[in-house]
Design a protein around this motif. Structure first.
Motif, mmCIF file in Angstrom:
data_model
loop_
_atom_site.group_PDB
_atom_site.id
_atom_site.type_symbol
_atom_site.label_atom_id
_atom_site.label_comp_id
_atom_site.label_asym_id
_atom_site.label_seq_id
_atom_site.Cartn_x
_atom_site.Cartn_y
_atom_site.Cartn_z
ATOM 1 N N TRP A 186 0.575 4.659 -11.092
ATOM 2 C CA TRP A 186 0.791 4.234 -9.707
ATOM 3 C C TRP A 186 -0.088 5.000 -8.727
ATOM 4 O O TRP A 186 -0.596 4.419 -7.756
ATOM 5 C CB TRP A 186 2.265 4.400 -9.326
ATOM 6 N N PHE A 187 -0.284 6.320 -8.968
ATOM 7 C CA PHE A 187 -1.016 7.138 -8.005
ATOM 8 C C PHE A 187 -2.484 6.735 -7.941
ATOM 9 O O PHE A 187 -3.056 6.621 -6.842
ATOM 10 C CB PHE A 187 -0.895 8.623 -8.374
ATOM 11 N N GLU A 188 -3.111 6.504 -9.097
ATOM 12 C CA GLU A 188 -4.517 6.085 -9.113
ATOM 13 C C GLU A 188 -4.688 4.753 -8.387
ATOM 14 O O GLU A 188 -5.653 4.556 -7.640
ATOM 15 C CB GLU A 188 -5.020 5.967 -10.554
ATOM 16 N N ASN A 189 -3.749 3.835 -8.596
ATOM 17 C CA ASN A 189 -3.815 2.543 -7.905
ATOM 18 C C ASN A 189 -3.574 2.698 -6.404
ATOM 19 O O ASN A 189 -4.197 2.010 -5.596
ATOM 20 C CB ASN A 189 -2.784 1.586 -8.505
ATOM 21 N N TYR A 190 -2.687 3.602 -6.042
ATOM 22 C CA TYR A 190 -2.426 3.866 -4.618
ATOM 23 C C TYR A 190 -3.700 4.376 -3.940
ATOM 24 O O TYR A 190 -4.067 3.904 -2.851
ATOM 25 C CB TYR A 190 -1.307 4.894 -4.489
ATOM 26 N N LEU A 191 -4.393 5.323 -4.582
ATOM 27 C CA LEU A 191 -5.601 5.898 -3.979
ATOM 28 C C LEU A 191 -6.680 4.854 -3.746
ATOM 29 O O LEU A 191 -7.429 4.924 -2.769
ATOM 30 C CB LEU A 191 -6.160 7.017 -4.867
ATOM 31 N N GLN A 192 -6.780 3.869 -4.640
ATOM 32 C CA GLN A 192 -7.816 2.844 -4.509
ATOM 33 C C GLN A 192 -7.640 2.011 -3.238
ATOM 34 O O GLN A 192 -8.609 1.522 -2.669
ATOM 35 C CB GLN A 192 -7.808 1.936 -5.740
ATOM 36 N N LYS A 193 -6.398 1.846 -2.804
ATOM 37 C CA LYS A 193 -6.122 1.068 -1.593
ATOM 38 C C LYS A 193 -5.170 1.838 -0.691
ATOM 39 O O LYS A 193 -4.207 1.279 -0.152
ATOM 40 C CB LYS A 193 -5.511 -0.289 -1.971
ATOM 41 N N GLU A 194 -5.437 3.125 -0.491
ATOM 42 C CA GLU A 194 -4.489 3.997 0.202
ATOM 43 C C GLU A 194 -4.120 3.488 1.595
ATOM 44 O O GLU A 194 -2.941 3.427 1.958
ATOM 45 C CB GLU A 194 -5.052 5.420 0.297
ATOM 46 N N LYS A 195 -5.121 3.125 2.371
ATOM 47 C CA LYS A 195 -4.858 2.694 3.742
ATOM 48 C C LYS A 195 -4.003 1.427 3.761
ATOM 49 O O LYS A 195 -3.038 1.319 4.536
ATOM 50 C CB LYS A 195 -6.174 2.456 4.473
ATOM 51 N N GLN A 196 -4.346 0.460 2.897
ATOM 52 C CA GLN A 196 -3.616 -0.807 2.870
ATOM 53 C C GLN A 196 -2.178 -0.613 2.387
ATOM 54 O O GLN A 196 -1.233 -1.141 2.981
ATOM 55 C CB GLN A 196 -4.338 -1.798 1.945
ATOM 56 N N ILE A 197 -2.015 0.154 1.294
ATOM 57 C CA ILE A 197 -0.681 0.324 0.721
ATOM 58 C C ILE A 197 0.210 1.119 1.659
ATOM 59 O O ILE A 197 1.392 0.787 1.847
ATOM 60 C CB ILE A 197 -0.772 0.985 -0.664
ATOM 61 N N THR A 198 -0.326 2.163 2.300
ATOM 62 C CA THR A 198 0.467 2.949 3.246
ATOM 63 C C THR A 198 0.927 2.076 4.402
ATOM 64 O O THR A 198 2.093 2.135 4.821
ATOM 65 C CB THR A 198 -0.348 4.140 3.780
ATOM 66 N N LYS A 199 0.033 1.239 4.918
ATOM 67 C CA LYS A 199 0.389 0.335 6.012
ATOM 68 C C LYS A 199 1.435 -0.679 5.561
ATOM 69 O O LYS A 199 2.396 -0.982 6.289
ATOM 70 C CB LYS A 199 -0.877 -0.379 6.527
ATOM 71 N N ALA A 200 1.274 -1.219 4.362
ATOM 72 C CA ALA A 200 2.219 -2.212 3.850
ATOM 73 C C ALA A 200 3.607 -1.605 3.672
ATOM 74 O O ALA A 200 4.620 -2.225 4.025
ATOM 75 C CB ALA A 200 1.712 -2.779 2.523
ATOM 76 N N ILE A 201 3.676 -0.381 3.135
ATOM 77 C CA ILE A 201 4.967 0.285 2.954
ATOM 78 C C ILE A 201 5.607 0.569 4.307
ATOM 79 O O ILE A 201 6.820 0.376 4.492
ATOM 80 C CB ILE A 201 4.801 1.580 2.138
#
Length: 440
Positions: free
Chosen positions: A270-285
């Motif tokens: 999960w962490f490696e995938n989070y880093l690839q789209k950090e800005k998008q995933i943080t905003k989505a959460i």
């Protein structure tokens, strides 16, 4: 013994003052504030600062640090309150209240090198409790113990850092007292190698974002303490908003077929995938959590925006021809020119045909938002409402027609949209092939 740190500072806005001011920084777990001293009875810097353009902005935008007695990081610290001049027995000062500050001291005793703990807010306790059983005294009536749940003893590995949620305890017992209280403190204990303050804090914040997503509550770091070989870092966050978040847990484990237990989820990539789209995933959460804190109309827009955040921006496909565009235009023109009643407009007609030819080569455009869901292994029509209906509702809300939608319909569609949004975030975190379909 003094209970503050000394700083000399200047206002960046020279219209307030060009002088250097001595100040005292007070730090506790509840609040942090800076008393800016000016013993000039005629001074009005408190008023000048309060009415300045950015008085409730970031500390670094408003003040320049000349020197300090300890190393301090004003980590995007926001000024959220100002109090006008007050006096004590020594000085006259006005006060600014701050959110995020990190104090750095020498690690004199060289203890607990490359180890630390992040202390979480109350929502963090709800999640960390899941890693533990109950206090019990089954073996000895005078010994109360609490243990970790089976399979939840491991540290979880991410890039240059291992961590696990833990409980720490404090009590108010006094010698001779009849009763005392034990209080749980939720933490993320961690070990690290070869990473600096900014990256350590970023990794821990990502862990908190991820746990927040898994359980539908905002988990934030109130305090962070860790040691390197030479230094000890003390970070505190006293942001007032941290105390107003929704605290009812909403687990997303039911959206997964296999990795549905928290200890399994934390051992995935999960962490490696989070880093690839950090800005998008943080905003989505953030959108997903915020949607639990507002009314239904605003919630719908926030959840729909999650689909837009991951929009693939699909490129429109073209038809393939064995002749070039000019020949296509010529064929269309020759086929239709004899049917034109007004022959004096023949040149205008030819220009029109040329402009149409530029568009005719494109295939019909598939909805990029719907295509985004399909590519993420999500059937947009299998959650109770067709995607076209959800989009139509979003359009009505954004155009100010919320009153035309009944509460029952809006609530039903909101329920479907939330399931789609959660599935989409999970897919981008690497769980695309583990998603359940037709979740009720």
């Amino acid at each position: 013994m003094k209970d503050y740190y000394c700083l000399n500072i200047k206002f960046k806005d020279k219209k307030i003052s060009e002088k250097t001011y001595h100040s005292h920084l007070f730090i506790s777990d509840k609040e942090m504030y800076l008393q800016i001293i000016d013993n000039d009875e005629q001074s009005r810097i408190d008023n000048y600062y309060s009415i300045s353009d950015n008085s409730l902005g970031l500390f670094d935008e408003n003040f320049e640090i000349i020197n300090t007695e300890v190393s301090i990081i004003f980590d995007n610290s926001r000024i959220y309150k100002i109090k006008s001049f007050c006096s004590d027995e020594k000085n006259k000062f006005f006060t600014i209240f701050l959110t995020n500050i990190c104090i750095i001291k020498d690690n004199i005793h060289k203890e607990y090198i490359n180890e630390g703990a992040a202390f979480l807010n109350k929502n963090g306790l709800s999640v960390v409790n899941l890693f533990y059983s109950f206090f019990s005294n089954f073996e000895d009536k005078n010994t109360f113990t609490i243990s970790r749940m089976s399979g939840m003893h491991d540290y979880y590995e991410i890039e240059n850092l291992s961590f696990r949620p833990e409980l720490e305890f404090e009590n108010n017992e006094q010698r001779g007292s009849e009763e005392f209280t034990i209080k749980k403190k939720p933490t993320i204990n961690f070990r690290f190698q070869n990473i600096e303050y900014k990256d350590i804090k970023n990794r821990l914040e990502i862990i908190c974002h991820f746990l927040s997503f898994l359980y539908g509550v905002r988990i934030v770091i109130d305090k962070l303490v860790y040691r390197t070989e030479k230094e000890i870092f003390f970070f505190r966050n006293t942001e007032p908003n941290n105390k107003t978040y929704v605290s009812d847990l909403f687990s997303i484990s039911g959206f997964l077929k296999n990795n549905c237990r928290i200890e399994k989820i934390l051992k995935t990539n999960w962490f490696e995938n989070y880093l690839q789209k950090e800005k998008q995933i943080t905003k989505a959460i953030d959108n997903l959590l915020h949607a639990r804190e507002v009314n239904m109309g605003a919630s719908f827009v926030l959840l729909f925006n999650i689909i837009e955040i991951f929009n693939i921006n699909q490129n429109q496909e073209k038809f393939s021809f064995n002749i070039d565009r000019e020949k296509i235009s010529e064929k269309i023109f020759n086929a239709l020119k004899s049917d034109l009643n007004e022959t004096e407009n023949i040149e205008e007609f030819k220009k029109k045909v040329d402009s149409i030819t530029n568009k005719i080569e494109f295939k019909p455009f598939t909805s990029p938002l719907e295509e985004t869901l399909i590519l993420n292994n999500i059937n947009p029509n299998s959650f109770g409402h067709k995607f076209s209906k959800l989009k139509k509702t979003r359009d009505k809300i954004t155009h100010g027609s919320l009153s035309s939608i009944s509460d029952d319909i809006l609530q039903s569609q909101l329920f479907s949209l939330r399931k789609i949004a959660i599935s989409l975030i999970l897919s981008n975190l690497g769980f695309k092939n583990d998603l359940k379909q037709n979740i009720i």
